[in-house]
Design a protein around this motif. Structure first.
Motif, PDB file in Angstrom:
ATOM      1  N   PRO A  48       0.830  -1.208   0.000  1.00 16.64           N
ATOM      2  CA  PRO A  48       0.000   0.000   0.000  1.00 16.64           C
ATOM      3  C   PRO A  48       0.865   1.258   0.000  1.00 16.64           C
ATOM      4  CG  PRO A  48       0.093  -0.908   2.202  1.00 16.64           C
ATOM      5  CD  PRO A  48       0.829  -1.877   1.306  1.00 16.64           C
ATOM      6  N   LEU A  49       0.225   2.371  -0.328  1.00 18.51           N
ATOM      7  CA  LEU A  49       0.909   3.659  -0.259  1.00 18.51           C
ATOM      8  C   LEU A  49       1.138   4.042   1.195  1.00 18.51           C
ATOM      9  CD1 LEU A  49      -1.147   5.651  -2.924  1.00 18.51           C
ATOM     10  CD2 LEU A  49       1.025   4.477  -3.256  1.00 18.51           C
ATOM     11  N   VAL A  91       1.846  13.578   2.019  1.00 17.52           N
ATOM     12  CA  VAL A  91       2.900  13.032   1.161  1.00 17.52           C
ATOM     13  C   VAL A  91       2.809  11.517   1.112  1.00 17.52           C
ATOM     14  CG1 VAL A  91       4.456  14.955   1.638  1.00 17.52           C
ATOM     15  CG2 VAL A  91       4.579  12.899   3.053  1.00 17.52           C
ATOM     16  N   MET A  92       3.312  10.970   0.023  1.00 17.98           N
ATOM     17  CA  MET A  92       3.550   9.528  -0.112  1.00 17.98           C
ATOM     18  C   MET A  92       5.041   9.305   0.146  1.00 17.98           C
ATOM     19  SD  MET A  92       1.230   8.504  -3.459  1.00 17.98           S
ATOM     20  CE  MET A  92       2.042   9.653  -4.568  1.00 17.98           C
ATOM     21  N   ARG A  93       5.358   8.536   1.166  1.00 20.61           N
ATOM     22  CA  ARG A  93       6.738   8.335   1.580  1.00 20.61           C
ATOM     23  C   ARG A  93       7.278   7.005   1.069  1.00 20.61           C
ATOM     24  NH1 ARG A  93       8.538  11.727   5.404  1.00 20.61           N
ATOM     25  NH2 ARG A  93      10.176  10.267   5.945  1.00 20.61           N
ATOM     26  N   GLU A  97       0.227  23.969  -4.227  1.00 20.06           N
ATOM     27  CA  GLU A  97       1.596  24.334  -4.577  1.00 20.06           C
ATOM     28  C   GLU A  97       2.595  24.027  -3.465  1.00 20.06           C
ATOM     29  OE1 GLU A  97      -0.462  28.196  -3.213  1.00 20.06           O
ATOM     30  OE2 GLU A  97      -0.954  26.286  -4.149  1.00 20.06           O
ATOM     31  N   LEU A  98       2.114  23.672  -2.281  1.00 18.17           N
ATOM     32  CA  LEU A  98       3.028  23.342  -1.195  1.00 18.17           C
ATOM     33  C   LEU A  98       3.688  21.986  -1.445  1.00 18.17           C
ATOM     34  CD1 LEU A  98       1.034  24.432   1.990  1.00 18.17           C
ATOM     35  CD2 LEU A  98       2.912  25.629   0.874  1.00 18.17           C
ATOM     36  N   GLY A  99       4.889  21.834  -0.956  1.00 18.57           N
ATOM     37  CA  GLY A  99       5.594  20.556  -1.041  1.00 18.57           C
ATOM     38  C   GLY A  99       6.357  20.399  -2.346  1.00 18.57           C
ATOM     39  N   GLU A 100       7.364  19.545  -2.317  1.00 16.62           N
ATOM     40  CA  GLU A 100       8.153  19.233  -3.490  1.00 16.62           C
ATOM     41  C   GLU A 100       8.632  17.793  -3.397  1.00 16.62           C
ATOM     42  OE1 GLU A 100      11.474  21.826  -3.529  1.00 16.62           O
ATOM     43  OE2 GLU A 100      12.308  21.100  -1.630  1.00 16.62           O
ATOM     44  N   ILE A 101       8.936  17.215  -4.553  1.00 15.96           N
ATOM     45  CA  ILE A 101       9.419  15.832  -4.594  1.00 15.96           C
ATOM     46  C   ILE A 101      10.847  15.790  -4.055  1.00 15.96           C
ATOM     47  CG2 ILE A 101       9.973  13.885  -6.084  1.00 15.96           C
ATOM     48  CD1 ILE A 101       7.760  14.766  -7.939  1.00 15.96           C
ATOM     49  N   ARG A 102      11.061  14.906  -3.084  1.00 11.21           N
ATOM     50  CA  ARG A 102      12.395  14.740  -2.497  1.00 11.21           C
ATOM     51  C   ARG A 102      12.874  13.306  -2.746  1.00 11.21           C
ATOM     52  NH1 ARG A 102       9.442  16.824   1.887  1.00 11.21           N
ATOM     53  NH2 ARG A 102       9.754  14.879   3.055  1.00 11.21           N
ATOM     54  N   ARG A 103      14.173  13.151  -2.888  1.00 11.67           N
ATOM     55  CA  ARG A 103      14.744  11.816  -3.097  1.00 11.67           C
ATOM     56  C   ARG A 103      15.908  11.614  -2.139  1.00 11.67           C
ATOM     57  NH1 ARG A 103      19.327  11.423  -6.291  1.00 11.67           N
ATOM     58  NH2 ARG A 103      18.639   9.417  -7.151  1.00 11.67           N
ATOM     59  N   ARG A 104      16.114  10.386  -1.746  1.00 12.98           N
ATOM     60  CA  ARG A 104      17.257  10.046  -0.906  1.00 12.98           C
ATOM     61  C   ARG A 104      17.701   8.632  -1.252  1.00 12.98           C
ATOM     62  NH1 ARG A 104      15.548   7.962   5.065  1.00 12.98           N
ATOM     63  NH2 ARG A 104      13.469   7.143   4.587  1.00 12.98           N
ATOM     64  N   TYR A 157      11.645   7.979  -2.901  1.00 10.95           N
ATOM     65  CA  TYR A 157      11.062   9.289  -3.174  1.00 10.95           C
ATOM     66  C   TYR A 157       9.986   9.611  -2.143  1.00 10.95           C
ATOM     67  CZ  TYR A 157      13.233   8.755  -7.774  1.00 10.95           C
ATOM     68  OH  TYR A 157      14.127   8.579  -8.792  1.00 10.95           O
ATOM     69  N   THR A 158       9.911  10.891  -1.794  1.00 10.81           N
ATOM     70  CA  THR A 158       8.784  11.419  -1.027  1.00 10.81           C
ATOM     71  C   THR A 158       8.019  12.351  -1.955  1.00 10.81           C
ATOM     72  OG1 THR A 158       9.966  11.282   1.080  1.00 10.81           O
ATOM     73  CG2 THR A 158       8.082  12.768   0.977  1.00 10.81           C
TER      74      THR A 158
END
Length: 683
Positions: A147-148, A170-172, A198-205, A213-214
């Motif tokens: 699941p997400l 967010v989807m973590r 418009e809040l939030g941005e895609i993050r990667r680690r 990805y988040t």
């Protein structure tokens, strides 16, 4: 497996063997990489057992010891650790001894479980494994799926009453970027909950060798209206057939200090005040601009209210330019006041101090008061600041107004005779096949002559030009009279009505202007200038307007398409029967389908344009029951669009955009479907 002990007497031999092992394996141990974590199976079902293991390249299990470590949330130990010797093979086919460490674990939560580095020791040397990811899913129709992982992200508190708090769903821990298909977010109680995508941005680690990805789903700005404990409710998302649900998040809100109650500002702000002109004449207008900039609850704070000390407030208008950010609303709010003096003298304008609470420094800040002086004389050549409300820039030109008069053909009764040729062609074909052309010409000739000789009501171009000249000269009162006279003769010309609305706004009749713009939008599809003027009329920080300017397909275009497709349908049907070709029958069906589609667009436009709307004529206090002596309930500002839900005698039950209802007198509202009667009563 371990190395067998040598048999034989003598401590010297044992010492030499130990020294040999240390010298032989020590260089290789120091050069080894961190052992990789291995999961079997991976993925695994919820509450199913799985094995976590790693291998250490040392010859004896007695050399390895495991230190205590914290299991990830949702993971519990079933058995282990099990430390045993194994034999591994090299690439050249030779084998060598090693040690395997394994656990049997269970997971009581789904998702991608991130395992940390596991500490262990080889002899006296401390080491750690690499990180790992175990994927835990659930079975649906015998198919295992992950699941997400949804989560609300909010900044660290504390939070305060009235503070605008950004919250991003967010989807973590996503191994690929998924786009949401369906999102369900119940509104949170205890405050205002506005969407800010418009809040939030895609993050990667990078976690080990895996990229995670988040991905933000959507964002909101939550502004609590009181102190207490509130919750961001559970949200559900579906992306590419995979669903997930977040947990609810508690938001603890503290009360604001009493010093800030006047403004309710929470954030960091500054105030700029425009300078007044050096002087003015009696009866002339000057403009004062108060601008608040910063970040925080900019959309909901109360700006300082100036004291004009005897000056007449002609009109005030507020505009804003802010956007959602990680600290609330960021940008500016500007209030422009048009003032004039009826007597000469020196007038002092007082702008009170503006207190607000800064949550980052946890302190109350008070911006100082301002005092401005305006000198007003009875005559003389004194330059004054010109009015910046450019209503004339929004006007429709006479050519545009005349063009609008001739576009809506469906309002002309004779135009409906154009629907006759198609059915008549089919009828003549069935009755007189050989002489159909002659009969059709005899039918269409007088019909065409009649339609060409008929015409709609023409407008007086000179009268339209004269009204425009008055509008350009800012003689709004005189221009309003002329536009009203023309609009009463041509009530379906939306551009003419819009120019009239500009004049009504120029004379300070805000409610009548709002009502007339609504009537204009019902007659013609509102373009950008209409929508810009509408936003300036109805923008409010305390109320959400009930009525949105409609968006619909231009009925004039859909009517012409209906007329064309309708006649082509009959023409194709006649040709199909005459030539007996199947493809002509398909063409006929195509034109029939297009006729229904055009009729649907035309009907939708008619429905949207007939939706009843009411406008509050002036500031009025609604009541809980339809009686003059009833308790006052809610104050409704002038120009607010509302919905009439019920009538009782001379009282109407109004519903605001918030769903709050109250009774007012029937004379306290304007209706766009009775435009000229409403304006006549107030002139």
């Amino acid at each position: 497996m371990g190395i067998p002990a040598w048999r034989g007497p003598g401590k010297q031999r044992t010492f030499l063997v130990g020294l040999f092992l240390v010298l032989f394996f020590s260089p290789s141990l120091s050069a080894q990489d961190d052992p990789e974590l291995s999961f079997l199976p991976n993925p695994v079902g919820l509450n199913d057992r799985f094995t976590l293991s790693f291998e250490v390249d040392v010859p004896s299990a007695s050399m390895v010891s495991i230190e205590e470590w914290d299991y990830p949330v949702g993971i519990r130990l079933y058995a282990g650790p099990n430390i045993r010797g194994i034999v591994k093979s090299r690439e050249d086919g030779t084998s060598y001894p090693a040690v395997s460490v394994s656990y049997i674990l269970l997971s009581n939560r789904t998702g991608r479980i991130l395992f940390p580095r596991i500490p262990f020791a080889v002899g006296s040397e401390s080491r750690r494994t690499g990180v790992g990811i175990q994927r835990v899913g659930s079975y649906r129709n015998s198919v295992l799926s992950l699941p997400l992982e949804l989560e609300w992200e909010i900044p660290e508190g504390p939070f305060y009453e009235g503070q605008t708090i950004p919250a991003v769903l967010v989807m973590r821990n996503q191994e690929e970027i998924l786009l949401p298909e369906r999102v369900s977010v119940p509104a949170s109680g205890g405050g205002l909950f506005e969407e800010a995508p418009e809040l939030g941005e895609i993050r990667r680690r990078l976690y080990g060798d895996t990229v995670l990805y988040t991905v933000p789903v959507t964002g909101y700005l939550f502004t609590p209206t009181g102190a207490g404990r509130f919750f961001l409710n559970k949200a559900s998302v579906t992306a590419e057939g995979i669903s997930g649900t977040s947990d609810a998040v508690a938001v603890n809100v503290e009360a604001l200090p009493g010093d800030v109650a006047v403004s309710g500002g929470v954030g960091r702000f500054d105030i700029d005040v425009s300078p007044l002109p050096e002087g003015s004449r009696v009866g002339e207008t000057v403009q004062l601009t108060v601008r608040i900039t910063g970040e925080g609850n900019l959309a909901y704070l109360t700006p300082p209210e100036p004291d004009f000390a005897g000056l007449v407030l002609v009109r005030s208008e507020e505009t804003h330019d802010y956007r959602a950010s990680q600290r609330g609303y960021q940008g500016s709010r500007e209030t422009r006041y048009l003032l004039k003096a009826e007597e000469e003298g020196d007038y002092e304008i007082h702008i009170p101090a503006f207190p607000f609470f800064d949550p980052r420094d946890n302190r109350v800040v008070s911006l100082p008061e301002r005092r401005l002086t305006l000198q007003v004389l009875s005559g003389g050549e004194i330059s004054i600041q010109e009015e910046t409300f450019s209503l004339s820039d929004l006007r429709y030109t006479p050519d545009e107004i005349l063009a609008a008069q001739s576009t809506e053909l469906f309002r002309l009764r004779y135009i409906y005779l154009a629907f006759v040729p198609g059915p008549m062609l089919l009828l003549l074909f069935r009755v007189r096949r050989r002489r159909i052309l002659q009969y059709l010409v005899l039918l269409l000739a007088p019909l065409a002559l009649f339609m060409l000789s008929a015409s709609g009501e023409l407008m007086d171009f000179d009268q339209v030009r004269g009204a425009e000249d008055l509008l350009m000269q800012r003689d709004y009162q005189a221009a309003s009279v002329v536009y009203r006279e023309m609009a009463s003769e041509h009530p379906r010309n939306g551009r003419l009505l819009f120019n009239w609305a500009l004049c009504l706004e120029g004379t300070g009749k805000r409610a009548e202007a709002v009502n007339t713009v609504i009537a204009s939008a019902r007659c013609a599809v509102p373009d950008q200038r209409v929508r810009s003027f509408w936003d300036s009329l109805t923008d409010s920080d305390q109320y959400i307007r009930q009525y949105q300017l409609p968006a619909y397909f231009p009925p004039a275009v859909s009517f012409i398409l209906l007329l064309i497709f309708y006649n082509l349908f009959f023409l194709a049907a006649v040709l199909a029967m005459f030539f007996k070709r199947s493809y002509l029958l398909l063409v006929s069906l195509l034109f029939g389908t297009l006729s229904f589609a055009a009729a649907g667009l035309f009907g939708h436009a008619a429905y949207v344009r007939s939706t009843p709307v009411a406008v509050v004529a002036s500031d009025v206090v609604s009541r809980r029951i339809p009686r003059d002596s009833a308790e006052a309930w809610l104050e409704l500002p002038e120009g607010l669009t509302v919905k009439v839900t019920q009538q009782s005698g001379d009282f109407l039950l109004l519903s605001t955009a918030y769903g709050v209802e109250g009774w007012v007198g029937s004379g306290d509202i304007l209706r766009s479907d009775d435009l000229f009667q409403d304006n006549k009563e107030r002139e």
